[in-house]
Design a protein around this motif. Structure first.
Motif, PDB file in Angstrom:
ATOM      1  N   VAL A  61      38.030  54.237  29.912  1.00 11.10           N
ATOM      2  CA  VAL A  61      37.286  54.961  30.949  1.00 11.10           C
ATOM      3  C   VAL A  61      36.591  54.001  31.896  1.00 11.10           C
ATOM      4  CG1 VAL A  61      35.394  56.566  31.356  1.00 11.10           C
ATOM      5  CG2 VAL A  61      36.965  56.963  29.465  1.00 11.10           C
ATOM      6  N   LEU A  62      36.067  52.893  31.367  1.00 11.56           N
ATOM      7  CA  LEU A  62      35.353  51.923  32.201  1.00 11.56           C
ATOM      8  C   LEU A  62      36.286  51.315  33.245  1.00 11.56           C
ATOM      9  CD1 LEU A  62      33.158  50.124  29.525  1.00 11.56           C
ATOM     10  CD2 LEU A  62      32.402  51.757  31.268  1.00 11.56           C
ATOM     11  N   ARG A  63      37.539  51.085  32.860  1.00 10.16           N
ATOM     12  CA  ARG A  63      38.503  50.545  33.820  1.00 10.16           C
ATOM     13  C   ARG A  63      38.693  51.504  34.984  1.00 10.16           C
ATOM     14  NH1 ARG A  63      45.058  49.970  32.919  1.00 10.16           N
ATOM     15  NH2 ARG A  63      45.531  49.388  35.069  1.00 10.16           N
ATOM     16  N   LYS A  64      38.894  52.770  34.677  1.00 13.31           N
ATOM     17  CA  LYS A  64      39.128  53.760  35.736  1.00 13.31           C
ATOM     18  C   LYS A  64      37.895  53.938  36.614  1.00 13.31           C
ATOM     19  CE  LYS A  64      42.635  56.389  33.181  1.00 13.31           C
ATOM     20  NZ  LYS A  64      43.003  57.698  32.584  1.00 13.31           N
ATOM     21  N   PHE A  65      36.711  53.778  36.009  1.00  9.43           N
ATOM     22  CA  PHE A  65      35.477  54.017  36.734  1.00  9.43           C
ATOM     23  C   PHE A  65      35.123  52.850  37.657  1.00  9.43           C
ATOM     24  CE2 PHE A  65      30.733  54.238  36.881  1.00  9.43           C
ATOM     25  CZ  PHE A  65      30.632  55.466  37.518  1.00  9.43           C
ATOM     26  N   PHE A  66      35.265  51.621  37.146  1.00  6.87           N
ATOM     27  CA  PHE A  66      34.796  50.461  37.898  1.00  6.87           C
ATOM     28  C   PHE A  66      35.902  49.733  38.664  1.00  6.87           C
ATOM     29  CE2 PHE A  66      31.210  50.668  34.842  1.00  6.87           C
ATOM     30  CZ  PHE A  66      30.155  50.582  35.740  1.00  6.87           C
ATOM     31  N   ASN A  67      37.116  49.652  38.113  1.00 10.10           N
ATOM     32  CA  ASN A  67      38.181  48.910  38.774  1.00 10.10           C
ATOM     33  C   ASN A  67      38.707  49.669  39.988  1.00 10.10           C
ATOM     34  OD1 ASN A  67      37.844  47.165  36.662  1.00 10.10           O
ATOM     35  ND2 ASN A  67      39.945  47.282  35.913  1.00 10.10           N
ATOM     36  N   VAL A  68      39.344  48.928  40.892  1.00  2.22           N
ATOM     37  CA  VAL A  68      39.952  49.524  42.073  1.00  2.22           C
ATOM     38  C   VAL A  68      41.450  49.237  42.025  1.00  2.22           C
ATOM     39  CG1 VAL A  68      40.014  49.590  44.590  1.00  2.22           C
ATOM     40  CG2 VAL A  68      37.830  49.232  43.410  1.00  2.22           C
ATOM     41  N   GLY A  69      42.257  50.286  42.002  1.00  2.00           N
ATOM     42  CA  GLY A  69      43.692  50.136  41.877  1.00  2.00           C
ATOM     43  C   GLY A  69      44.159  50.713  40.549  1.00  2.00           C
ATOM     44  N   PRO A  70      45.392  50.398  40.149  1.00  2.00           N
ATOM     45  CA  PRO A  70      46.349  49.484  40.780  1.00  2.00           C
ATOM     46  C   PRO A  70      47.067  50.097  41.984  1.00  2.00           C
ATOM     47  CG  PRO A  70      47.297  50.438  38.798  1.00  2.00           C
ATOM     48  CD  PRO A  70      45.898  50.946  38.861  1.00  2.00           C
ATOM     49  N   PHE A  71      47.626  49.201  42.817  1.00  2.00           N
ATOM     50  CA  PHE A  71      48.359  49.589  44.013  1.00  2.00           C
ATOM     51  C   PHE A  71      49.720  48.905  44.027  1.00  2.00           C
ATOM     52  CE2 PHE A  71      43.849  49.520  45.216  1.00  2.00           C
ATOM     53  CZ  PHE A  71      43.680  50.775  45.762  1.00  2.00           C
ATOM     54  N   GLU A  72      50.689  49.582  44.611  1.00  2.00           N
ATOM     55  CA  GLU A  72      51.923  48.903  45.001  1.00  2.00           C
ATOM     56  C   GLU A  72      51.609  48.038  46.211  1.00  2.00           C
ATOM     57  OE1 GLU A  72      55.125  51.501  45.932  1.00  2.00           O
ATOM     58  OE2 GLU A  72      55.538  52.049  43.863  1.00  2.00           O
ATOM     59  N   THR A  73      52.313  46.920  46.363  1.00  2.00           N
ATOM     60  CA  THR A  73      52.031  46.058  47.500  1.00  2.00           C
ATOM     61  C   THR A  73      53.282  45.270  47.866  1.00  2.00           C
ATOM     62  OG1 THR A  73      50.486  44.409  48.379  1.00  2.00           O
ATOM     63  CG2 THR A  73      51.251  44.097  46.117  1.00  2.00           C
ATOM     64  N   ILE A  74      53.153  44.487  48.905  1.00  2.00           N
ATOM     65  CA  ILE A  74      54.207  43.553  49.296  1.00  2.00           C
ATOM     66  C   ILE A  74      53.643  42.143  49.182  1.00  2.00           C
ATOM     67  CG2 ILE A  74      55.291  45.212  50.845  1.00  2.00           C
ATOM     68  CD1 ILE A  74      54.038  43.683  53.195  1.00  2.00           C
ATOM     69  N   GLY A  75      54.526  41.161  49.295  1.00  2.00           N
ATOM     70  CA  GLY A  75      54.071  39.783  49.246  1.00  2.00           C
ATOM     71  C   GLY A  75      54.376  39.120  47.924  1.00  2.00           C
ATOM     72  N   GLY A  76      54.090  37.837  47.852  1.00  2.00           N
ATOM     73  CA  GLY A  76      54.346  37.052  46.660  1.00  2.00           C
ATOM     74  C   GLY A  76      53.704  35.692  46.794  1.00  2.00           C
ATOM     75  N   ASN A  77      53.986  34.813  45.859  1.00  2.00           N
ATOM     76  CA  ASN A  77      53.414  33.468  45.889  1.00  2.00           C
ATOM     77  C   ASN A  77      53.896  32.676  47.103  1.00  2.00           C
ATOM     78  OD1 ASN A  77      51.826  33.536  43.557  1.00  2.00           O
ATOM     79  ND2 ASN A  77      53.559  33.028  42.241  1.00  2.00           N
ATOM     80  N   GLU A  78      52.938  32.060  47.790  1.00  2.00           N
ATOM     81  CA  GLU A  78      53.195  31.108  48.869  1.00  2.00           C
ATOM     82  C   GLU A  78      53.915  31.704  50.073  1.00  2.00           C
ATOM     83  OE1 GLU A  78      51.853  28.154  49.284  1.00  2.00           O
ATOM     84  OE2 GLU A  78      50.758  28.528  47.438  1.00  2.00           O
ATOM     85  N   VAL A  79      53.669  32.994  50.379  1.00  2.00           N
ATOM     86  CA  VAL A  79      53.976  33.526  51.700  1.00  2.00           C
ATOM     87  C   VAL A  79      52.637  33.679  52.417  1.00  2.00           C
ATOM     88  CG1 VAL A  79      56.091  34.667  50.990  1.00  2.00           C
ATOM     89  CG2 VAL A  79      53.934  35.925  50.887  1.00  2.00           C
TER      90      VAL A  79
END
Length: 792
Positions: free
Chosen positions: A689-707
């Motif tokens: 419950v604490l994760r859902k209350f305090f965390n933001v996300g998860p989200f789908e996204t674009i991008g990767g390392n070193e772009v």
């Protein structure tokens, strides 16, 4: 039946009461964005307008009142963040979180940050503006601490109120500086490779450092119109963000459509909730700045006004060295020097642990710095290893630096403040309304004797490996109004210093090369072009790396599906879109290649190596080596592996893994299925419950390392890429339309979970959208939230 109806009514009433009660309760934890408050030590009334994203626009008659107001509103939105970040350097996290953070506390408490803070504060000019405005800011923070409603986290964890001081501010400088340093992870690993595997292994890795470089060139034109794995674990487990990298570029009027400077900056920092930066806008009769402040920082490290803009990226110069000391065989409290044996300084430290007895330990300190063996319990070396860190080695002027760059009156004035930066090393970016652009490699660079490498342990006893000279700032790489009409930084190798490339832990050329590609492509940039560019997810190098690997693969016995995977990867252009299949194949292929090449030799150091700048730098060079000592698997008997065998086996392993993970249809191996972003709160990490209350996300996204839109994740055996760091803000400042410049935060302006500004920017951030940084007085005054501070 009547009883059931009555019961249902009672339940309904109880539910309504619970909902209403919860709503009323949440309001007690809501920051105060409107109304009137009486504040101590104001000389006049201060009016604060909170805009549609919760940014305070502070209007005061003088700067002292403005900084008191800033401290107050910063604390009401970010007090929990302030509390966490001030506890890191002195080793006080166990006091609130318990024994799990004892190792972290012991490590940081022993680094000498507190002692450096005390020395710096003792030398401060208490009549300076930097000091006086800092004290005004702390006055505001402490007034909120004493009178405002504490964040929910304070109640959950059980934190007692404790006054904030100037030492807290300096301790934050120290933590920030250490989180930028890379040598504390890499130097011990390289030393171990050299000493345990041998010089040939070490030399092959080090030979990559002068290859595949996009170098930031020095050019000055006239001014216009004026302990490897354990330390890695410690940094990963910190409850606040670590500083990592960054992008920035500034485009001169000659390359912009509207004929004025365009400025872009996106510092890369570990993702967490709340976000790192606190936006604010101060306006007085003699001063204006729209700034981005770190918790407990009175002055913004990123900022702009109508006259100039500035930002930062990590320089990544080597500002931390390890020295092997030699103890006196007859007295373990002494160490050898060229002048005979000297006594270690002994520092006694006590760590308070929640619900446990305090623990006390001692730190030995040589002339080079603290002995790390006792601070990092994973150091098995019998030799005393001292950490020599430029931050504690030289005088700290960062308070004056932060004040100076945010109060500059000209480029020359700005440069004079930048010249005082000692550590961490920073690329400082600048652009102004008078058409000047500039980049400064800001750090106290030093010189060792030519034959010694600063990337492995140095000899502390002989005196031969001492720092010979601190170089004058004029010799640092820098560019002012260069002929190419832009400056840029992506943590890559800067230009030569005294005829050779200055050592450091610079990022590979991927982002810098892409930035140059895009900047060279046209001469009529607009704000919209730059906003699109800062969200770009195409790598300049990975498609070539993938094809170099595929050229070595023996696919004679590949199945139809395997050959399809080869074809998709071969035709992938390096763009990390949500539907990119090539990105998924490449990253698993890369992991398997690194496992089969390096894991047998590196053992426990492998996970650190594959997620380091060192691996990024080594990779293209290693692929090109047909013969390499690293190809042989030391665990196999009576057989020496070849490059072709290693690469082919790696592809087959990657294919099998992805087939099991994502299904038999290769075209379904979409990048969005394996990558995600979630902004973790220190308490939300507990899950449930604490994760859902305090965390933001998860989200789908674009991008990767070193772009350019750098979405940083760790390669590991799971094949799931949880983004841990990336742009901590994106800013685009257009001096032809300064009132409509753009920015975005990863989550929101407030760290208070019941605030409407807790996560209101989160979806916009992952979608590449922006909000306006308001400077227009009339627009600001139309804000629905107006808070007035009156003299008490």
């Amino acid at each position: 039946m009547k009883f059931l109806i009555k019961l249902l009514k009672v339940i309904a009433v109880l539910l309504i009461l619970i909902v209403v009660g919860t709503w009323l309760y949440s309001k007690t934890y809501h920051p105060n964005y409107k109304g009137e408050l009486e504040i101590n030590n104001l000389s006049d009334e201060v009016t604060i307008y909170f805009d549609e994203i919760g940014v305070p626009h502070i209007n005061a008659k003088n700067q002292k009142d403005a900084y008191i107001a800033l401290g107050y509103v910063h604390a009401q939105d970010r007090l929990w963040q302030m509390e966490l970040i001030r506890r890191i350097a002195p080793g006080r996290l166990s006091e609130i979180f318990g024994k799990d953070l004892l190792e972290t506390d012991v490590f940081f408490a022993g680094l000498g940050i507190e002692e450096a803070s005390e020395k710096s504060i003792a030398k401060l000019d208490t009549s300076s503006e930097a000091y006086l405005m800092s004290m005004a800011y702390l006055e505001g923070v402490n007034q909120y601490l004493n009178e405002g409603k504490m964040p929910l986290e304070f109640d959950l964890v059980g934190i007692k109120k404790e006054k904030y001081t100037l030492k807290d501010i300096y301790n934050v400088f120290g933590y920030m500086s250490f989180s930028f340093a890379v040598a504390h992870k890499t130097d011990p690993l390289l030393t171990e490779i050299k000493e345990k595997l041998g010089t040939p292994y070490f030399n092959e890795l080090m030979s990559a450092f002068d290859k595949n470089l996009t170098i930031n060139k020095t050019e000055i034109q006239p001014i216009k119109a004026e302990m490897s794995k354990a330390v890695s674990k410690i940094m990963d487990n910190l409850p606040v963000s670590a500083f990592i990298g960054s992008n920035s570029w500034v485009i001169a009027p000659e390359k912009t459509k509207n004929g004025k400077v365009l400025f872009a900056n996106d510092p890369h920092i570990g993702f967490a909730q709340p976000s790192v930066w606190y936006q604010n806008h101060i306006k007085t009769p003699d001063y204006e700045i729209y700034g981005y402040n770190i918790a407990l920082m009175p002055f913004p490290l990123l900022g702009h006004n109508r006259d100039y803009a500035y930002g930062l990226t990590m320089l990544a110069n080597d500002d931390l060295n390890f020295y092997i000391e030699e103890n006196n065989p007859d007295n373990a409290n002494q160490y050898k020097t060229v002048d005979g044996f000297k006594d270690y300084e002994i520092r006694t430290k006590t760590i308070k642990i929640k619900d446990k007895k305090d623990t006390t330990f001692q730190v030995k300190v040589s002339k080079h710095g603290p002995i790390m063996n006792g601070l990092n319990r994973n150091i098995s070396d019998d030799r005393p290893i001292a950490m020599n860190w430029m931050y504690t080695y030289l005088e700290n002027e960062m308070l004056n630096v932060a004040h100076g760059i945010s109060h500059a009156k000209s480029l020359e004035n700005f440069r004079a403040s930048v010249a005082k930066i000692h550590a961490p090393g920073l690329n400082v970016m600048y652009g102004d309304a008078k058409d000047n652009i500039a980049w400064f490699a800001a750090a106290k660079l030093y010189q060792l004797r030519d034959s010694v490498s600063s990337k492995t342990y140095l000899d502390g006893a002989s005196g031969k490996d001492e720092i010979l000279e601190i170089l004058p700032f004029e010799e640092n790489p820098q560019a002012i109004n260069p002929s190419r009409n832009y400056v840029y930084s992506a943590n890559h190798q800067p230009d030569s210093v005294r005829g050779k490339l200055y050592p450091g832990y610079y990022q590979p050329e991927d982002r810098s090369k892409r930035i140059v590609e895009l900047l060279e492509a046209k001469n009529d940039f607009t704000k919209e072009d730059v906003a699109k560019m800062i969200y770009d997810v195409k790598s300049s190098n990975v498609s070539q790396i993938a094809n170099d690997l595929l050229a070595i693969v023996n696919d004679s016995d590949f199945s139809v599906s395997q050959k399809k995977a080869v074809s998709i990867l071969k035709n992938w252009d390096g763009t990390y879109s949500k539907t990119a299949v090539g990105a998924t194949i490449y990253n698993r292929f890369l992991y398997e290649f690194l496992v089969n090449t390096f894991k047998d030799e590196l053992g426990d150091g492998f996970e650190l190596f594959i997620n380091s700048q060192l691996q990024d730098q080594v990779l293209p060079n290693q692929i090109s080596r047909e013969n390499s000592i690293w190809w042989d698997n030391i665990n196999s008997k009576n057989k020496t592996e070849t490059r072709a065998e290693i690469v082919t086996t790696s592809f087959k392993n990657a294919f099998s893994f992805l087939e099991n993970q994502l299904g038999a249809n290769v075209e379904d191996w979409l990048w969005k299925r394996v990558i995600s972003i979630e902004h973790e709160h220190a308490i939300g990490k507990a899950g449930g419950v604490l994760r859902k209350f305090f965390n933001v996300g998860p989200f789908e996204t674009i991008g990767g390392n070193e772009v350019i839109n750098n979405q940083i994740f760790k390669l590991d055996s799971t094949g799931v890429y949880k983004i841990t760091a990336g742009p901590s803000t994106r800013r685009v400042i257009d001096f032809s339309d300064i009132e409509n410049s753009l920015s975005i935060l990863p989550t929101g302006q407030s760290g208070r979970v019941f605030s409407p500004y807790y996560k209101d920017q989160a979806q916009k951030f992952v979608d590449g959208e922006f909000v306006k940084m308001s400077l227009n007085k009339d627009e600001i005054k139309r804000s629905k939230n107006k808070l007035i501070f009156k003299k008490r």
